[in-house]
Scaffold this motif. Structure first.
Motif, PDB file in Angstrom:
ATOM      1  N   TYR A  79     -15.431  -1.670  -9.293  1.00  0.00           N
ATOM      2  CA  TYR A  79     -15.603  -0.161  -8.743  1.00  0.00           C
ATOM      3  C   TYR A  79     -15.589  -0.248  -7.177  1.00  0.00           C
ATOM      4  O   TYR A  79     -15.652   0.805  -6.397  1.00  0.00           O
ATOM      5  N   GLN A  80     -15.683  -1.494  -6.726  1.00  0.00           N
ATOM      6  CA  GLN A  80     -15.925  -1.521  -5.141  1.00  0.00           C
ATOM      7  C   GLN A  80     -14.335  -1.008  -4.540  1.00  0.00           C
ATOM      8  O   GLN A  80     -14.279  -0.713  -3.437  1.00  0.00           O
TER       9      GLN A  80
ATOM     10  N   ILE B 296     -12.850   1.420  -5.611  1.00  0.00           N
ATOM     11  CA  ILE B 296     -12.728   3.079  -5.766  1.00  0.00           C
ATOM     12  C   ILE B 296     -14.144   3.594  -4.621  1.00  0.00           C
ATOM     13  O   ILE B 296     -15.253   3.581  -4.936  1.00  0.00           O
ATOM     14  N   THR B 297     -13.480   4.031  -3.715  1.00  0.00           N
ATOM     15  CA  THR B 297     -14.330   4.153  -2.592  1.00  0.00           C
ATOM     16  C   THR B 297     -14.442   5.802  -2.139  1.00  0.00           C
ATOM     17  O   THR B 297     -13.532   6.255  -2.547  1.00  0.00           O
TER      18      THR B 297
ATOM     19  N   ASP C 281       0.790  -1.154  -0.060  1.00  0.00           N
ATOM     20  CA  ASP C 281      -0.076  -0.023   0.093  1.00  0.00           C
ATOM     21  C   ASP C 281       0.958   1.472   0.101  1.00  0.00           C
ATOM     22  O   ASP C 281       0.623   2.273  -0.656  1.00  0.00           O
ATOM     23  N   ASP C 282       1.943   1.298   0.900  1.00  0.00           N
ATOM     24  CA  ASP C 282       2.557   2.496   1.094  1.00  0.00           C
ATOM     25  C   ASP C 282       3.502   2.876  -0.329  1.00  0.00           C
ATOM     26  O   ASP C 282       3.796   3.657  -0.656  1.00  0.00           O
TER      27      ASP C 282
ATOM     28  N   GLY D 249     -11.251   6.579  -0.500  1.00  0.00           N
ATOM     29  CA  GLY D 249      -9.986   6.627  -1.161  1.00  0.00           C
ATOM     30  C   GLY D 249     -10.170   5.591  -2.195  1.00  0.00           C
ATOM     31  O   GLY D 249     -10.837   4.474  -2.316  1.00  0.00           O
ATOM     32  N   ILE D 250      -9.131   5.562  -3.163  1.00  0.00           N
ATOM     33  CA  ILE D 250      -8.867   4.522  -4.182  1.00  0.00           C
ATOM     34  C   ILE D 250      -7.928   3.639  -3.656  1.00  0.00           C
ATOM     35  O   ILE D 250      -6.910   4.077  -3.195  1.00  0.00           O
ATOM     36  N   LYS D 251      -8.363   2.295  -3.716  1.00  0.00           N
ATOM     37  CA  LYS D 251      -7.300   1.071  -3.172  1.00  0.00           C
ATOM     38  C   LYS D 251      -6.557   0.728  -4.514  1.00  0.00           C
ATOM     39  O   LYS D 251      -6.986  -0.134  -5.222  1.00  0.00           O
ATOM     40  N   TRP D 252      -5.645   1.426  -4.843  1.00  0.00           N
ATOM     41  CA  TRP D 252      -4.854   1.206  -6.241  1.00  0.00           C
ATOM     42  C   TRP D 252      -4.520  -0.269  -6.234  1.00  0.00           C
ATOM     43  O   TRP D 252      -4.436  -0.878  -7.401  1.00  0.00           O
TER      44      TRP D 252
ATOM     45  N   LEU E 247      -5.422  -3.244  -4.875  1.00  0.00           N
ATOM     46  CA  LEU E 247      -6.351  -4.070  -5.108  1.00  0.00           C
ATOM     47  C   LEU E 247      -7.148  -3.715  -6.456  1.00  0.00           C
ATOM     48  O   LEU E 247      -7.285  -4.909  -6.997  1.00  0.00           O
TER      49      LEU E 247
ATOM     50  N   LYS F 185     -11.069 -12.141  -0.183  1.00  0.00           N
ATOM     51  CA  LYS F 185     -11.795 -11.067   0.935  1.00  0.00           C
ATOM     52  C   LYS F 185     -12.792 -10.189  -0.065  1.00  0.00           C
ATOM     53  O   LYS F 185     -13.465  -9.203   0.391  1.00  0.00           O
ATOM     54  N   SER F 186     -13.382 -10.742  -1.216  1.00  0.00           N
ATOM     55  CA  SER F 186     -14.251 -10.044  -1.880  1.00  0.00           C
ATOM     56  C   SER F 186     -15.007 -11.164  -2.750  1.00  0.00           C
ATOM     57  O   SER F 186     -14.890 -12.099  -2.693  1.00  0.00           O
TER      58      SER F 186
END
Lengths: 434, 283
Positions: free
Chosen positions: B237-238, B240-241, B44-45, B244-247, B249, B70-71
């Motif tokens: 799209y899940q 892009i929340t 993530d970082d 924030g955007i979970k790039w 994932l 997880k989805s």
């Protein structure tokens, strides 16, 4: 002959398989489990709940909490009701709800973002809940909103906020010596912080995301300068001296090198990502972004403080917003929808939301030990305190359209040297004559 | 093509230049995909790190693991495969028959009918959404995959008919006539003669339709609300929340979601290229 017979048989089998697949697809919406469930809970009703969170995701803590709350309600409610969550992306949420209402359908319970509530009311996706909500607000005792504040122009309450968010200044403590307390502080400190690779401060001045990057800064700043965004009748009054002062200050930030031309192409999401990546040293961003922002490798140096105001003594009044729950216009039984909303807003569930880094709407939760143990407890207390300097505002249905126009006007002033007063007048006139 | 007569074969310098240009074009085309893959393999970082790393120093598969475990990503994939497959097969079958009839049968107002069919696909999809939505609610088809299949089939059939008609018109009429003289019915001539030699054209048209259906967001997001029936284009799209955007994932999910289409292209590459080339050269 045999070959011909075989071909015919294969054709028939393939056709049958195709038909079976199609029938399977259509019938899956109403499978046996639903029927069995409704038979089991013969006295209760099956309700649908539309929200932007995906209850099946175990990756997002907010989704996990949502799933837990719904599961618990389904197991424990005294009426035998069941709630099924249907999830939509936040960017299409309003469109889906409005489309459904136009077709005479919709959920029993609907999640509405406070900025978009009026849009829902105008489109008829929600129904008044005053008769249930007014008493419930009193019962709660520690709710941060009053019935008066949640009452709309027609005298009705349409929704109850279940989480809170406030826009604060996020800055790098390794770059800024202290938290900027005023516009002058921010201007000086951010222009000094700017380098060839990073900017001292950033506001997303792109029209993307309905211009939220600018608006969430513009509104608190115009309040700080003594002006208003809209008057009580919903007319645009941001073309005041205060509005001009804000736009000219943003221009000054660019002229002094705190920001540059790249901001014109950056949305709210982009500036937050830039802050996380270390190419921006300060941004105004909502507290709901905290969990994402703190994933950055610079997280140890991130600090928040109230948005600086015109003078050092008074920070800009907080820009508050939040997710709210409403009873769907086509709810089967509004009372039962309200029963779920009450459960959702219980103190125990508010504690769960804090665990998922959501700012609560009930102050009583701050006394819970598990909340005190939350690593973000101090920040949340600070944000909660700052939030009290502002109020949640429900903007008109065409608010997003107005925001986009205003962003265009600010871009012209900041990057093309247009006159601030003329540009703001033009947008205000356009809006007021609609 | 005879290589000796090819201009490329005659000019070695041009060959080299062509190769360089093609490599350049490939790099430009592939860069977003490679960048996406690189992001999917980052922590993530590291995703928002500046300056960015093209090849991550710390490669992780966590994003892929999260996407799968997880989805509901696999449910979305299954739905997309099902809807795309059935929708495109049905549309192609219907369109092939329609195109054959319009090309080889003497039908009154044939050109008018062809143009009318094409016109139906010119209506912007967004203009049809609300009536289709209301219709689907009334017919109790709302929130079913069969609705998606019906809508995609109806939307792709006119375009497919038009494309296939173009291919069929290039076939010599004499083939059908010869078949009929040899005792074939017109129907049999279609299955025995026209279909086998039109495979590249049909495959190309079907493949382009498959990509259209696979990538479509508007229809799949408008008619489905339950998670179990969502398609991959909506499911992405899940990530892009509002928070924030979970790039990482998002990119991992995108990388996996393009695999079926890549497999389809690789498997049908030869026929697809033949089909495109057939459309490019006259005579």
């Amino acid at each position: 002959m045999k070959l011909k017979h075989l071909k015919k048989t294969v054709s028939v089998l393939l056709s049958a398989a195709l038909i079976a697949t199609l029938v399977g697809c259509s019938s899956s919406s109403n499978d046996g489990s639903d029927t069995a469930q409704s038979e089991e809970n013969a006295e209760g009703i099956d309700m649908t709940f539309w929200i932007f969170l995906d209850p099946n995701s175990t990756e997002d803590p907010r989704s996990v909490v949502l799933s837990e709350i719904v599961e618990e309600y389904n197991e424990t409610n005294e009426y035998g009701n069941t709630v099924t969550v249907e999830s939509f992306n936040y960017s299409e949420f309003e469109a889906q709800a409005i489309q459904a209402a136009a077709a005479g359908t919709g959920p029993d319970i609907i999640n509405c973002f406070s900025d978009q509530l009026m849009q829902h009311i105008e489109a008829g996706t929600v129904q008044p809940m005053t008769e249930y909500a007014a008493d419930f607000i009193d019962e709660m005792g520690d709710y941060i909103h009053t019935a008066d504040k949640l009452t709309q122009a027609d005298g009705e309450i349409y929704s109850l906020p279940w989480e809170s968010r406030v826009t604060t200044l996020w800055y790098r403590s390794d770059i800024y010596d202290t938290a900027p307390a005023s516009w002058d502080d921010l201007l000086t400190m951010s222009s000094e912080a700017s380098t060839d690779l990073a900017l001292g401060f950033g506001i997303g001045l792109s029209e993307d995301g309905n211009g939220a990057g600018l608006i969430e800064t513009f509104i608190p700043w115009i309040h700080s300068a003594g002006g208003e965004f809209l008057d009580e009748d919903g007319n645009a009054v941001f073309n005041s001296d205060a509005g001009v002062q804000v736009v000219e200050y943003i221009k000054e930030l660019v002229d002094n090198g705190s920001m540059d031309q790249t901001m014109m192409n950056m949305s709210y999401d982009d500036v937050v990502d830039a802050f996380k990546s270390g190419t921006l040293y300060g941004v105004n961003a909502g507290t709901q972004r905290a969990a994402t922002i703190l994933e950055s490798s610079y997280a140890d140096s991130f600090e928040t403080c109230p948005m600086p105001g015109v003078t050092a003594d008074d920070p800009a009044p907080a820009y508050n917003a939040g997710q709210t729950l409403a009873i769907g216009a086509f709810a089967q039984n509004p009372e039962m929808s309200m029963d779920f909303i009450k459960f959702f807003l219980s103190e125990e569930n508010q504690v769960k939301w804090v665990g998922a880094n959501c700012l609560p709407v009930r102050t009583g939760v701050f006394d819970y030990d598990e909340v005190k143990e939350n690593p973000m407890y101090d920040d949340m207390m600070e944000w909660s305190e700052y939030a009290q300097t502002g109020e949640i505002t429900f903007y008109p249905a065409d608010y997003t359209e107005l925001c986009t126009e205003l962003v265009g006007a600010v871009q012209k002033v900041v990057y093309q040297g247009a006159d601030a007063k003329e540009e703001l007048d033009s947008v205000a006139e356009w809006y007021n004559s609609k | 093509m005879n290589k000796k007569n090819s201009s490329l074969g005659k000019t070695p310098g041009l060959d080299f230049l062509t190769v360089i240009i093609l490599i350049g074009a490939s790099v430009i085309s592939l860069f977003p995909v490679l960048w996406g893959l690189s992001t999917a393999l980052k922590t993530d970082d590291a995703v928002t790190m500046f300056p960015p790393e093209i090849i991550p120093s710390n490669i992780t598969l966590d994003n892929f693991v999260s996407v799968f475990t997880k989805s509901d990503f696999m449910i979305y994939m299954r739905n997309s495969i099902l809807v795309t497959l059935i929708g495109v097969v049905v549309a192609t079958v219907v369109a092939a028959h329609a195109a054959y009839a319009l090309t080889f049968f003497k039908i009154r107002f044939r050109k008018g009918i062809s143009f009318f069919i094409l016109m139906t696909s010119m209506v912007p999809p967004v203009a049809l959404l609300v009536p289709l939505y209301m219709l689907s609610v009334k017919l109790n088809l709302y929130n079913t995959r069969i609705l998606l299949i019906l809508v995609y089939t109806a939307w792709r059939t006119p375009v497919l008919t038009w494309i296939m008609q173009g291919f069929f018109e290039k076939l010599p009429m004499e083939i059908v006539e010869a078949g009929i003289i040899d005792g074939c019915s017109k129907t049999k001539a279609f299955y025995k003669l026209i279909l086998p030699i039109s495979q590249p054209g049909i495959v190309s048209a079907a493949l382009l339709s498959a990509v259209y259906v696979w990538n479509d967001y508007l229809v799949s997001s408008s008619f489905i609300t339950t998670n179990e029936k969502k398609m991959i284009s909506v499911g992405l799209y899940q990530y892009i929340t509002q928070y924030g955007i979970k790039w990482g994932l998002l990119m991992a999910a995108v990388m996996v979601s393009i695999i079926p289409i890549i497999i389809l292209f690789v498997c049908l590459q030869r026929k697809f290229v033949d089909g495109m080339a057939a459309g490019a050269v006259k005579g």
